[in-house]
Scaffold this motif. Structure first.
Motif, mmCIF file in Angstrom:
data_model
loop_
_atom_site.group_PDB
_atom_site.id
_atom_site.type_symbol
_atom_site.label_atom_id
_atom_site.label_comp_id
_atom_site.label_asym_id
_atom_site.label_seq_id
_atom_site.Cartn_x
_atom_site.Cartn_y
_atom_site.Cartn_z
ATOM 1 N N LYS A 1 -3.180 -14.171 -18.666
ATOM 2 C CA LYS A 1 -2.455 -14.440 -17.416
ATOM 3 C C LYS A 1 -1.147 -13.657 -17.387
ATOM 4 C CE LYS A 1 -3.932 -19.203 -16.619
ATOM 5 N NZ LYS A 1 -3.445 -20.579 -16.577
ATOM 6 N N VAL A 2 -0.469 -13.632 -18.541
ATOM 7 C CA VAL A 2 0.806 -12.907 -18.611
ATOM 8 C C VAL A 2 0.586 -11.424 -18.337
ATOM 9 C CG1 VAL A 2 2.720 -12.243 -20.123
ATOM 10 C CG2 VAL A 2 1.879 -14.576 -20.167
ATOM 11 N N LEU A 3 -0.511 -10.914 -18.894
ATOM 12 C CA LEU A 3 -0.831 -9.502 -18.679
ATOM 13 C C LEU A 3 -1.095 -9.236 -17.200
ATOM 14 C CD1 LEU A 3 -1.103 -7.224 -20.796
ATOM 15 C CD2 LEU A 3 -3.576 -7.428 -20.537
ATOM 16 N N VAL A 4 -1.845 -10.162 -16.569
ATOM 17 C CA VAL A 4 -2.120 -10.019 -15.134
ATOM 18 C C VAL A 4 -0.795 -10.051 -14.366
ATOM 19 C CG1 VAL A 4 -3.159 -11.132 -13.114
ATOM 20 C CG2 VAL A 4 -4.436 -11.009 -15.262
ATOM 21 N N GLY A 5 0.077 -11.026 -14.731
ATOM 22 C CA GLY A 5 1.380 -11.152 -14.075
ATOM 23 C C GLY A 5 2.185 -9.869 -14.211
ATOM 24 N N MET A 6 2.109 -9.299 -15.397
ATOM 25 C CA MET A 6 2.873 -8.079 -15.657
ATOM 26 C C MET A 6 2.354 -6.911 -14.807
ATOM 27 S SD MET A 6 3.265 -6.239 -19.312
ATOM 28 C CE MET A 6 2.404 -4.724 -19.282
ATOM 29 N N ILE A 7 1.031 -6.753 -14.814
ATOM 30 C CA ILE A 7 0.451 -5.613 -14.079
ATOM 31 C C ILE A 7 0.697 -5.772 -12.573
ATOM 32 C CG2 ILE A 7 -1.714 -4.403 -13.523
ATOM 33 C CD1 ILE A 7 -2.637 -5.236 -16.404
ATOM 34 N N LEU A 8 0.439 -7.001 -12.069
ATOM 35 C CA LEU A 8 0.681 -7.244 -10.644
ATOM 36 C C LEU A 8 2.152 -7.022 -10.304
ATOM 37 C CD1 LEU A 8 -1.469 -10.389 -9.724
ATOM 38 C CD2 LEU A 8 -1.855 -8.002 -9.101
ATOM 39 N N GLY A 9 3.017 -7.486 -11.218
ATOM 40 C CA GLY A 9 4.457 -7.331 -11.002
ATOM 41 C C GLY A 9 4.836 -5.868 -10.869
ATOM 42 N N VAL A 10 4.289 -5.041 -11.782
ATOM 43 C CA VAL A 10 4.609 -3.612 -11.738
ATOM 44 C C VAL A 10 4.117 -3.015 -10.415
ATOM 45 C CG1 VAL A 10 4.151 -1.359 -12.782
ATOM 46 C CG2 VAL A 10 4.571 -3.333 -14.236
ATOM 47 N N ILE A 11 2.873 -3.381 -10.029
ATOM 48 C CA ILE A 11 2.318 -2.811 -8.790
ATOM 49 C C ILE A 11 3.183 -3.227 -7.590
ATOM 50 C CG2 ILE A 11 0.315 -2.814 -7.223
ATOM 51 C CD1 ILE A 11 -1.433 -3.253 -9.769
ATOM 52 N N VAL A 12 3.443 -4.548 -7.494
ATOM 53 C CA VAL A 12 4.235 -5.046 -6.365
ATOM 54 C C VAL A 12 5.623 -4.407 -6.358
ATOM 55 C CG1 VAL A 12 5.341 -7.128 -5.419
ATOM 56 C CG2 VAL A 12 2.962 -7.212 -6.155
ATOM 57 N N GLY A 13 6.229 -4.293 -7.546
ATOM 58 C CA GLY A 13 7.566 -3.717 -7.644
ATOM 59 C C GLY A 13 7.580 -2.268 -7.180
ATOM 60 N N VAL A 14 6.578 -1.497 -7.633
ATOM 61 C CA VAL A 14 6.538 -0.077 -7.263
ATOM 62 C C VAL A 14 6.330 0.062 -5.753
ATOM 63 C CG1 VAL A 14 5.200 2.059 -7.517
ATOM 64 C CG2 VAL A 14 5.800 0.723 -9.532
ATOM 65 N N VAL A 15 5.454 -0.806 -5.200
ATOM 66 C CA VAL A 15 5.191 -0.729 -3.760
ATOM 67 C C VAL A 15 6.427 -1.150 -2.952
ATOM 68 C CG1 VAL A 15 3.818 -1.720 -1.872
ATOM 69 C CG2 VAL A 15 2.708 -1.045 -4.012
ATOM 70 N N MET A 16 7.061 -2.237 -3.387
ATOM 71 C CA MET A 16 8.184 -2.771 -2.600
ATOM 72 C C MET A 16 9.497 -2.015 -2.821
ATOM 73 S SD MET A 16 7.712 -6.901 -2.822
ATOM 74 C CE MET A 16 9.065 -7.338 -1.759
ATOM 75 N N GLY A 17 9.626 -1.395 -3.979
ATOM 76 C CA GLY A 17 10.892 -0.727 -4.292
ATOM 77 C C GLY A 17 12.009 -1.750 -4.485
ATOM 78 N N PRO A 18 13.261 -1.364 -4.214
ATOM 79 C CA PRO A 18 14.398 -2.259 -4.472
ATOM 80 C C PRO A 18 14.286 -3.616 -3.760
ATOM 81 C CG PRO A 18 15.153 -0.044 -3.953
ATOM 82 C CD PRO A 18 13.682 -0.047 -3.720
ATOM 83 N N GLU A 19 13.495 -3.670 -2.685
ATOM 84 C CA GLU A 19 13.274 -4.936 -1.965
ATOM 85 C C GLU A 19 12.726 -6.037 -2.883
ATOM 86 O OE1 GLU A 19 13.138 -5.628 1.827
ATOM 87 O OE2 GLU A 19 14.835 -4.345 1.299
ATOM 88 N N ALA A 20 12.048 -5.606 -3.953
ATOM 89 C CA ALA A 20 11.394 -6.566 -4.848
ATOM 90 C C ALA A 20 12.402 -7.502 -5.498
ATOM 91 C CB ALA A 20 10.597 -5.827 -5.912
ATOM 92 N N VAL A 21 13.681 -7.243 -5.298
ATOM 93 C CA VAL A 21 14.707 -8.124 -5.862
ATOM 94 C C VAL A 21 14.536 -9.557 -5.356
ATOM 95 C CG1 VAL A 21 16.468 -7.685 -4.094
ATOM 96 C CG2 VAL A 21 17.170 -8.245 -6.421
#
Ligand code: ASP
Length: 429
Positions: A23-43
Motif C-alpha cells: 500500500k505504501v508503495l502504491v501511495g508513493m507511486i500515485l503521489g509522485v504521479i499526482v505531484g508531477v501532474v499537479m506541479g506546485p499546486e500539489a501543496v
C-alpha cells in the motif's frame, strides 16, 4: 455500508487485504504521479502528510520511554546475567556507533543528495548552532525527568529510562507490578505504532505528491542513490565488519556465520521487524550456530530491542543525504552529535516496521536539519527498512555468537557443521 460492499466487494477487499508495504508503495507511486501532474499546486495535499508526520512524532516519547525500560528490565539480576548483559550492551552500542559512521562516510563519498539545492520552508529548523559537546554531555542528565518527557528531550529521556530500568531490576520482587505495567504500556505503544503505520500509505501519498510537485521528478534519482548507498553499506557492515569480528574476536569461520543467517535474514527482510523475526533468530542461533539456550534467550531479545546497527547506518546515510540536499554543511560536532543521538536512540527504537523512520525525525531535529527531509525518504522507507532490519538481526546474531564463545556457551561442533547436514539431521530426527 453493506450496499457499498455488495456493489464492489473485490475492490474493497483488494485494498484492505493488500500488505501495508505494498500500500505504501502504491501511495508513493500515485503521489509522485499526482505531484508531477499537479506541479506546485500539489501543496494542497501536504496536510495529509503532515497529519502522518505529526502522528509518528506523537509516538516518539512514550515509545522510547516504555520500550527502553522493558529492554533493561528484561535483564535478570544474577551475576552472570549482569556480566553477559554488560558485554552485550558494550558490543551492541559500539557496533552501532561504527554502523552510523559507515553510513555517514558512504553518504559523504557517494553524495546522494549533492546538487539537489532544496530550500527548507521552515528556516527555524535549519542548522541551529549546535551546543558545545561538553554541554551536550552535561545536558544528558535531566534535572526534571517530567520536564524532559514534556519537552521531548530524547537523550534525557533515555538516560532517565535507563536509570529507572536499572533501579527496577535492582529492587527485584518489589518491581514486579511496575515492570508488568511498563510491559503492558510498551505493548500498547507497539500496537499504536502499528495503527499509525496504517496511515502511512496516505501520508506518503500526500508527502510524495507535495515533494514531487515542488521539486519535480528529479527527486527520484537521488532516492535511487540513497537506496544504493544504504544497501552497499549494509552489505559491507555484515559481510566485512561482522564477519571480521567473528573471525578475529571469536576465532570462528565467518562463512558458517553467514550461512547460518539465511533463515532469520530472509524473515527480517520480508517482515521488516526484528521483534517479529526473534523466534527465527533464536531458533537459528541455537540450531545452526550452537549458541546455548541461556545466552540465546537472553542476548537476542535484548538485541531485538536495543541493537539497531542497520537503523543507525540508515540514519547516517539519510542525515548526510538531507544535509547535502539542503546544502547544509555539517561540522565535526554535528557528526559527533549524530553518532551519539543515533546510537542512544537505537536503544529506544522498537524492532517494529518503520520505527527507524520515527527515530530519524529525532536525529534530524537534534542536529537541526530540516524535517522536510523526512518526507523525501519516507516514500522509500519500506525498501530501506528491509535492508536495515536484516542488518539489525545479523548484528544480534553476531553478538550472541561472540558472547556464547566467550562464556563457553557455544557448541562449536554445531557451529562448524555444514548447515545442509544440520537440516538433514533434523529431518531424520
Ligand atoms: N524495522 C526495524 C527493525 O525492526 C526498525 C527500524 O525501523 O529501523 O529492526
Amino acid at each position: 455500508m453493506s450496499t457499498n460492499e455488495s456493489q464492489s466487494p473485490t475492490k474493497g477487499n483488494f485494498w484492505s487485504k493488500l500488505e501495508l508495504w505494498k500500500k505504501v508503495l502504491v501511495g508513493m507511486i500515485l503521489g509522485v504521479i499526482v505531484g508531477v501532474v499537479m506541479g506546485p499546486e500539489a501543496v494542497m495535499l501536504k496536510p495529509i502528510g503532515t497529519l502522518f508526520i505529526n502522528a509518528i512524532k506523537m509516538l516518539i516519547v512514550p515509545l522510547v520511554f516504555f520500550s527502553l525500560i522493558v529492554g533493561v528490565t528484561s535483564m535478570e539480576d544474577t551475576r552472570k546475567m549482569g556480566r553477559i548483559g554488560l558485554k552485550a550492551v558494550v558490543l551492541y552500542l559500539s557496533t552501532t556507533a561504527i554502523a552510523i559512521s559507515i553510513g555517514l562516510g558512504f553518504a559523504a563519498i557517494f553524495g546522494p543528495g549533492e546538487g539537489l539545492n532544496m530550500i527548507a520552508s521552515d528556516t527555524t529548523t535549519v542548522a541551529k548552532e549546535a551546543p558545545p559537546l561538553i554541554q551536550t554531555f552535561l545536558n544528558l542528565i535531566p534535572k526534571n525527568p517530567v520536564g524532559a518527557l514534556a519537552a521531548g528531550n530524547i537523550l534525557q529521556i533515555i538516560v532517565f529510562a535507563l536509570g529507572l530500568g536499572i533501579s527496577l531490576t535492582l529492587i527485584g520482587e518489589k518491581a514486579k507490578p511496575a515492570v508488568a505495567m511498563f510491559e503492558s504500556l510498551a505493548e500498547a505503544m507497539y500496537k499504536l505504532t502499528e495503527l499509525v503505520m496504517k496511515m502511512a500509505p496516505y501520508g506518503v501519498f500526500g508527502l510524495m505528491a507535495w515533494v514531487s510537485g515542488k521539486f519535480g521528478i528529479d527527486i527520484l534519482l537521488p532516492l535511487i542513490k540513497v537506496i544504493a548507498v544504504v544497501y552497499l553499506g549494509s552489505l559491507i557492515h555484515v559481510c566485512v565488519f561482522y564477519s571480521g569480528l567473528i573471525a578475529f574476536i571469536g576465532r570462528l569461520n565467518p562463512i558458517q556465520y553467514l550461512k547460518g543467517l539465511a533463515n532469520p535474514a530472509a524473515v527480517a527482510f520480508t517482515t521488516t521487524s526484528s521483534s517479529g523475526t526473534l523466534p527465527a533468530t533464536i531458533k537459528a542461533a541455537r540450531e545452526e550456530m550452537g549458541v546455548s539456550k541461556g545466552v540465546a534467550s537472553f542476548v537476542l531479545p535484548l538485541g531485538a530491542t536495543i541493537n539497531m546497527d542497520g537503523t543507525a547506518l540508515y540514519q547516517g546515510v539519510c542525515a548526510m543525504f538531507i544535509a547535502q540536499a539542503f546544502g547544509i554543511d555539517l561540522s565535526m560536532s554535528d557528526f559527533a552529535l549524530i553518532v551519539m543521538t543515533s546510537t542512544l536512540a537505537s536503544i529506544g527504537t522498537a524492532g517494529v516496521p518503520g520505527a527507524g523512520l520515527i527515530m530519524l525525525s529525532l536525529v534530524l531535529t537534534t542536529v537541526g536539519l530540516p524535517i522536510e527531509g523526512l518526507a523525501i525518504v519516507a516514500g522509500i522507507d519500506r525498501i530501506l527498512d528491509m535492508a536495515r532490519t536484516t542488518v539489525n538481526v545479523c548484528g544480534d546474531m553476531m553478538v550472541s555468537i561472540l558472547i556464547g564463545k566467550s562464556e563457553n556457551e557455544l557448541d562449536e561442533s554445531i557451529y562448524n557443521t555444514e548447515k545442509s547436514d544440520l537440516a538433514a539431521e533434523r529431518e531424520i530426527a
